[in-house]
Design a protein around this motif. Structure first.
Motif, PDB file in Angstrom:
ATOM      1  N   LEU A 268     -99.341-101.198  27.594  1.00 15.04           N
ATOM      2  CA  LEU A 268     -98.111-100.188  27.318  1.00 15.04           C
ATOM      3  C   LEU A 268     -98.430 -98.884  27.945  1.00 15.04           C
ATOM      4  O   LEU A 268     -97.714 -98.146  27.610  1.00 15.04           O
ATOM      5  CB  LEU A 268     -98.145-100.065  25.734  1.00 15.04           C
ATOM      6  N   HIS A 269     -99.493 -98.817  28.585  1.00 12.12           N
ATOM      7  CA  HIS A 269     -99.873 -97.196  29.535  1.00 12.12           C
ATOM      8  C   HIS A 269     -98.793 -97.370  30.496  1.00 12.12           C
ATOM      9  O   HIS A 269     -99.205 -97.273  31.918  1.00 12.12           O
ATOM     10  CB  HIS A 269    -101.228 -97.261  29.625  1.00 12.12           C
ATOM     11  N   THR A 270     -97.601 -97.490  30.524  1.00 15.51           N
ATOM     12  CA  THR A 270     -96.277 -97.265  31.642  1.00 15.51           C
ATOM     13  C   THR A 270     -95.682 -95.978  31.359  1.00 15.51           C
ATOM     14  O   THR A 270     -95.705 -95.578  30.020  1.00 15.51           O
ATOM     15  CB  THR A 270     -95.737 -98.547  31.551  1.00 15.51           C
ATOM     16  N   PRO A 271     -94.852 -95.590  32.227  1.00 10.68           N
ATOM     17  CA  PRO A 271     -94.095 -94.545  32.122  1.00 10.68           C
ATOM     18  C   PRO A 271     -93.130 -94.731  30.906  1.00 10.68           C
ATOM     19  O   PRO A 271     -92.918 -93.801  30.157  1.00 10.68           O
ATOM     20  CB  PRO A 271     -93.303 -94.349  33.226  1.00 10.68           C
ATOM     21  N   MET A 272     -92.487 -95.574  30.801  1.00 14.07           N
ATOM     22  CA  MET A 272     -91.491 -96.114  29.436  1.00 14.07           C
ATOM     23  C   MET A 272     -92.089 -95.733  28.360  1.00 14.07           C
ATOM     24  O   MET A 272     -91.482 -95.194  27.444  1.00 14.07           O
ATOM     25  CB  MET A 272     -90.897 -97.430  29.696  1.00 14.07           C
ATOM     26  N   TYR A 273     -93.350 -96.508  28.123  1.00 16.37           N
ATOM     27  CA  TYR A 273     -93.762 -96.135  26.801  1.00 16.37           C
ATOM     28  C   TYR A 273     -94.438 -94.858  26.629  1.00 16.37           C
ATOM     29  O   TYR A 273     -94.852 -94.328  25.443  1.00 16.37           O
ATOM     30  CB  TYR A 273     -94.829 -97.363  26.471  1.00 16.37           C
ATOM     31  N   PHE A 274     -94.805 -94.093  27.815  1.00 20.89           N
ATOM     32  CA  PHE A 274     -95.167 -92.798  27.827  1.00 20.89           C
ATOM     33  C   PHE A 274     -94.465 -92.031  27.069  1.00 20.89           C
ATOM     34  O   PHE A 274     -94.333 -91.203  26.300  1.00 20.89           O
ATOM     35  CB  PHE A 274     -95.965 -92.338  29.025  1.00 20.89           C
ATOM     36  N   PHE A 275     -92.988 -92.309  27.434  1.00 25.21           N
ATOM     37  CA  PHE A 275     -91.903 -91.289  27.057  1.00 25.21           C
ATOM     38  C   PHE A 275     -91.468 -91.767  25.633  1.00 25.21           C
ATOM     39  O   PHE A 275     -91.083 -91.029  24.892  1.00 25.21           O
ATOM     40  CB  PHE A 275     -90.532 -91.518  28.062  1.00 25.21           C
ATOM     41  N   LEU A 276     -91.687 -92.789  25.344  1.00 24.49           N
ATOM     42  CA  LEU A 276     -91.211 -93.424  24.006  1.00 24.49           C
ATOM     43  C   LEU A 276     -92.378 -92.994  23.036  1.00 24.49           C
ATOM     44  O   LEU A 276     -91.709 -92.444  22.025  1.00 24.49           O
ATOM     45  CB  LEU A 276     -91.493 -95.194  23.984  1.00 24.49           C
ATOM     46  N   SER A 277     -93.609 -92.746  23.323  1.00 27.72           N
ATOM     47  CA  SER A 277     -94.567 -92.161  22.355  1.00 27.72           C
ATOM     48  C   SER A 277     -94.296 -90.668  22.140  1.00 27.72           C
ATOM     49  O   SER A 277     -94.502 -90.335  21.176  1.00 27.72           O
ATOM     50  CB  SER A 277     -96.111 -92.391  23.092  1.00 27.72           C
ATOM     51  N   ASN A 278     -94.151 -89.845  23.340  1.00 28.50           N
ATOM     52  CA  ASN A 278     -93.568 -88.789  23.015  1.00 28.50           C
ATOM     53  C   ASN A 278     -92.204 -88.414  22.154  1.00 28.50           C
ATOM     54  O   ASN A 278     -92.118 -87.330  21.371  1.00 28.50           O
ATOM     55  CB  ASN A 278     -93.243 -88.148  24.506  1.00 28.50           C
ATOM     56  N   LEU A 279     -91.283 -89.331  22.426  1.00 29.99           N
ATOM     57  CA  LEU A 279     -90.179 -89.230  21.666  1.00 29.99           C
ATOM     58  C   LEU A 279     -90.469 -89.588  20.210  1.00 29.99           C
ATOM     59  O   LEU A 279     -90.006 -88.711  19.171  1.00 29.99           O
ATOM     60  CB  LEU A 279     -89.094 -90.259  22.294  1.00 29.99           C
ATOM     61  N   SER A 280     -91.236 -90.524  19.879  1.00 30.38           N
ATOM     62  CA  SER A 280     -91.843 -90.629  18.435  1.00 30.38           C
ATOM     63  C   SER A 280     -92.590 -89.508  17.885  1.00 30.38           C
ATOM     64  O   SER A 280     -92.172 -88.904  16.652  1.00 30.38           O
ATOM     65  CB  SER A 280     -92.744 -92.011  18.295  1.00 30.38           C
ATOM     66  N   PHE A 281     -93.237 -88.769  18.642  1.00 34.47           N
ATOM     67  CA  PHE A 281     -94.108 -87.568  18.245  1.00 34.47           C
ATOM     68  C   PHE A 281     -92.945 -86.372  17.963  1.00 34.47           C
ATOM     69  O   PHE A 281     -93.120 -85.796  16.702  1.00 34.47           O
ATOM     70  CB  PHE A 281     -95.085 -87.100  19.104  1.00 34.47           C
ATOM     71  N   VAL A 282     -92.198 -86.277  18.663  1.00 32.60           N
ATOM     72  CA  VAL A 282     -90.853 -85.323  18.670  1.00 32.60           C
ATOM     73  C   VAL A 282     -89.991 -85.618  17.234  1.00 32.60           C
ATOM     74  O   VAL A 282     -89.909 -84.606  16.672  1.00 32.60           O
ATOM     75  CB  VAL A 282     -90.065 -85.158  19.921  1.00 32.60           C
ATOM     76  N   ASP A 283     -89.964 -86.953  17.255  1.00 30.88           N
ATOM     77  CA  ASP A 283     -89.004 -87.195  15.934  1.00 30.88           C
ATOM     78  C   ASP A 283     -89.801 -87.000  14.594  1.00 30.88           C
ATOM     79  O   ASP A 283     -89.117 -86.639  13.572  1.00 30.88           O
ATOM     80  CB  ASP A 283     -88.716 -88.774  15.979  1.00 30.88           C
ATOM     81  N   ILE A 284     -91.204 -87.053  14.756  1.00 31.22           N
ATOM     82  CA  ILE A 284     -91.825 -86.673  13.481  1.00 31.22           C
ATOM     83  C   ILE A 284     -91.706 -85.285  13.076  1.00 31.22           C
ATOM     84  O   ILE A 284     -91.553 -84.719  12.035  1.00 31.22           O
ATOM     85  CB  ILE A 284     -93.398 -87.197  13.554  1.00 31.22           C
ATOM     86  N   CYS A 285     -91.871 -84.450  14.065  1.00 31.80           N
ATOM     87  CA  CYS A 285     -91.917 -82.978  14.046  1.00 31.80           C
ATOM     88  C   CYS A 285     -90.501 -82.582  13.659  1.00 31.80           C
ATOM     89  O   CYS A 285     -90.330 -81.544  12.871  1.00 31.80           O
ATOM     90  CB  CYS A 285     -92.215 -82.324  15.549  1.00 31.80           C
ATOM     91  N   PHE A 286     -89.515 -83.254  14.197  1.00 29.41           N
ATOM     92  CA  PHE A 286     -88.093 -83.015  14.016  1.00 29.41           C
ATOM     93  C   PHE A 286     -87.805 -83.162  12.363  1.00 29.41           C
ATOM     94  O   PHE A 286     -87.088 -82.118  11.770  1.00 29.41           O
ATOM     95  CB  PHE A 286     -87.210 -83.942  14.788  1.00 29.41           C
ATOM     96  N   THR A 287     -88.031 -84.150  11.739  1.00 25.48           N
ATOM     97  CA  THR A 287     -87.684 -84.303  10.385  1.00 25.48           C
ATOM     98  C   THR A 287     -88.677 -83.479   9.646  1.00 25.48           C
ATOM     99  O   THR A 287     -88.269 -83.102   8.651  1.00 25.48           O
ATOM    100  CB  THR A 287     -88.165 -85.754   9.958  1.00 25.48           C
ATOM    101  N   SER A 288     -89.949 -83.132  10.097  1.00 29.50           N
ATOM    102  CA  SER A 288     -90.903 -82.420   9.249  1.00 29.50           C
ATOM    103  C   SER A 288     -90.458 -80.785   9.307  1.00 29.50           C
ATOM    104  O   SER A 288     -91.057 -80.117   8.294  1.00 29.50           O
ATOM    105  CB  SER A 288     -92.114 -82.305   9.928  1.00 29.50           C
ATOM    106  N   THR A 289     -89.675 -80.333  10.026  1.00 26.94           N
ATOM    107  CA  THR A 289     -89.230 -79.054  10.023  1.00 26.94           C
ATOM    108  C   THR A 289     -88.298 -78.873   8.840  1.00 26.94           C
ATOM    109  O   THR A 289     -87.835 -77.544   8.476  1.00 26.94           O
ATOM    110  CB  THR A 289     -88.511 -78.728  11.326  1.00 26.94           C
ATOM    111  N   THR A 290     -87.607 -79.872   8.340  1.00 27.14           N
ATOM    112  CA  THR A 290     -86.501 -79.719   7.449  1.00 27.14           C
ATOM    113  C   THR A 290     -86.678 -80.152   6.215  1.00 27.14           C
ATOM    114  O   THR A 290     -86.633 -79.606   5.175  1.00 27.14           O
ATOM    115  CB  THR A 290     -84.991 -80.084   7.843  1.00 27.14           C
ATOM    116  N   ILE A 291     -87.244 -81.711   6.074  1.00 27.75           N
ATOM    117  CA  ILE A 291     -87.294 -82.394   5.000  1.00 27.75           C
ATOM    118  C   ILE A 291     -88.425 -81.889   4.010  1.00 27.75           C
ATOM    119  O   ILE A 291     -88.166 -81.751   2.605  1.00 27.75           O
ATOM    120  CB  ILE A 291     -87.496 -84.007   4.983  1.00 27.75           C
ATOM    121  N   PRO A 292     -89.454 -81.365   4.273  1.00 26.31           N
ATOM    122  CA  PRO A 292     -90.573 -81.079   3.404  1.00 26.31           C
ATOM    123  C   PRO A 292     -90.170 -79.952   2.595  1.00 26.31           C
ATOM    124  O   PRO A 292     -90.306 -79.928   1.190  1.00 26.31           O
ATOM    125  CB  PRO A 292     -91.766 -80.694   4.232  1.00 26.31           C
TER     126      PRO A 292
END
Length: 322
Positions: A55-79
């Motif tokens: 999975l060390h390909t460009p598509m999954y590299f971008f996907l892992s970055n999107l997942s990290f951003v999504d965690i941060c995105f919800t963590s700014t408001t919900i807690p």
């Protein structure tokens, strides 16, 4: 920051989804569950991508970055929302509100840019497959993510600095569960014309440009798929971008629905409820969309849980032997 009545602002009040006391335990449980699912699901995606060499390909590299951003995105408001419900408090400091607004806009914009970059990646993979490894080399992938971060940091900083120039009166109640940019501008006593111009200009330029880039990429992808003679080849090619297309449709449709509903109903509470779709529901569903529609991710997750299960079995056997 000097408001119109000459006293310094210490805090805003977040009115949340509902002010009904009997609904607060239900809202707390619902949002806590969605937040934990979002964090756990996106962490699994990151773990799967980082642990599997396939999975060390460009598509999954971008996907892992999107997942990290999504965690941060919800963590700014919900807690903060959960803490306010638990402590039966609605307050958020002025500094905390500006900080929350900054990080919320930062990660929301990053979501948009990463989805655009992922659409470009799919365009290159399908329309120029022979040159894919040459075009989408690791350096370019890293540069695309870095440029996205730099642009979003600067835009969010601009929004925050322009918010600092505004003064506020006695009405400091934000009819939302977080410090939403437009809601804060509505509370200002000073002239907000420049703020509105900057927001609309950047939204049209960046958001419209992103949507145009995604639309162009998929128009070319559809043309390439239609040109294929084999129906099996068409299905296999389309399946490689089906997950991303689903996420893009969900993200943009929910945002469009939020702003259309706010225009039609003119209700701040309805807008707050609708905002839950793109601030909480979409980041929560993204891992399910990618894992359920992607055999590589499913294989990596099965391998991870298989290793964990094997280790657990070995530990139990050792304990029995002792």
């Amino acid at each position: 920051m000097e408001p119109g009545n000459g006293t310094r602002i210490s805090e805003f009040l977040l009115l949340g989804i509902s002010e009904e006391p009997e609904l607060q335990p239900l809202i707390f449980g619902l949002f806590l569950s969605m937040y934990l699912i979002t964090v756990f699901g996106n962490l699994l995606i990151i773990l799967a991508v980082s642990s599997d060499p396939h999975l060390h390909t460009p598509m999954y590299f971008f996907l892992s970055n999107l997942s990290f951003v999504d965690i941060c995105f919800t963590s700014t408001t919900i807690p903060k929302m959960l803490v306010n419900i638990q402590t039966q408090s609605k307050g958020i400091t002025y500094e905390g509100c500006i900080t929350q607004m900054y990080f919320f806009t930062l990660f929301a914009e990053l979501d948009v840019y990463l989805l655009t970059v992922m659409a470009y990646d799919r365009f290159v993979a399908i329309c120029h497959p022979l040159h894919y490894t040459v075009i989408m080399h690791p350096r370019l992938c890293g540069m695309l993510v870095l440029v996205s971060w730099i642009m979003c940091v600067l835009i969010s900083l601009l929004y925050s600095l322009m918010m600092l120039r505004l003064s506020f009166c006695t009405d400091l109640e934000i009819p939302h569960f977080f410090c939403e940019l437009n809601q804060m501008i509505k509370l200002a006593c000073s002239d907000t014309f420049l703020n509105n111009v900057v927001i609309y200009f950047i939204t049209v330029l960046m958001g419209g440009g992103s949507l145009a880039g995604i639309s162009y990429s998929y128009s070319k992808i559809v043309s390439s798929i239609r040109a294929m003679s084999s129906s099996q080849g068409k299905y296999k090619t389309f399946s490689t971008c089906a997950s991303h297309l689903s996420v893009v449709s969900l993200f943009y449709c929910t945002i469009l629905g939020v702003y259309l509903s706010s225009v039609v109903t003119h209700s701040s509470q309805s807008s707050a409820i609708a905002s839950v779709m793109y601030t909480v529901v979409t980041p929560m569903l993204n891992p399910f969309i990618y894992s359920l529609r992607n055999k590589d991710i499913k294989r990596a997750l099965i391998r991870i849980f298989g290793v964990v299960g094997t280790k657990g079995t070995i530990v139990l056997r050792l304990k029995k032997c002792l």
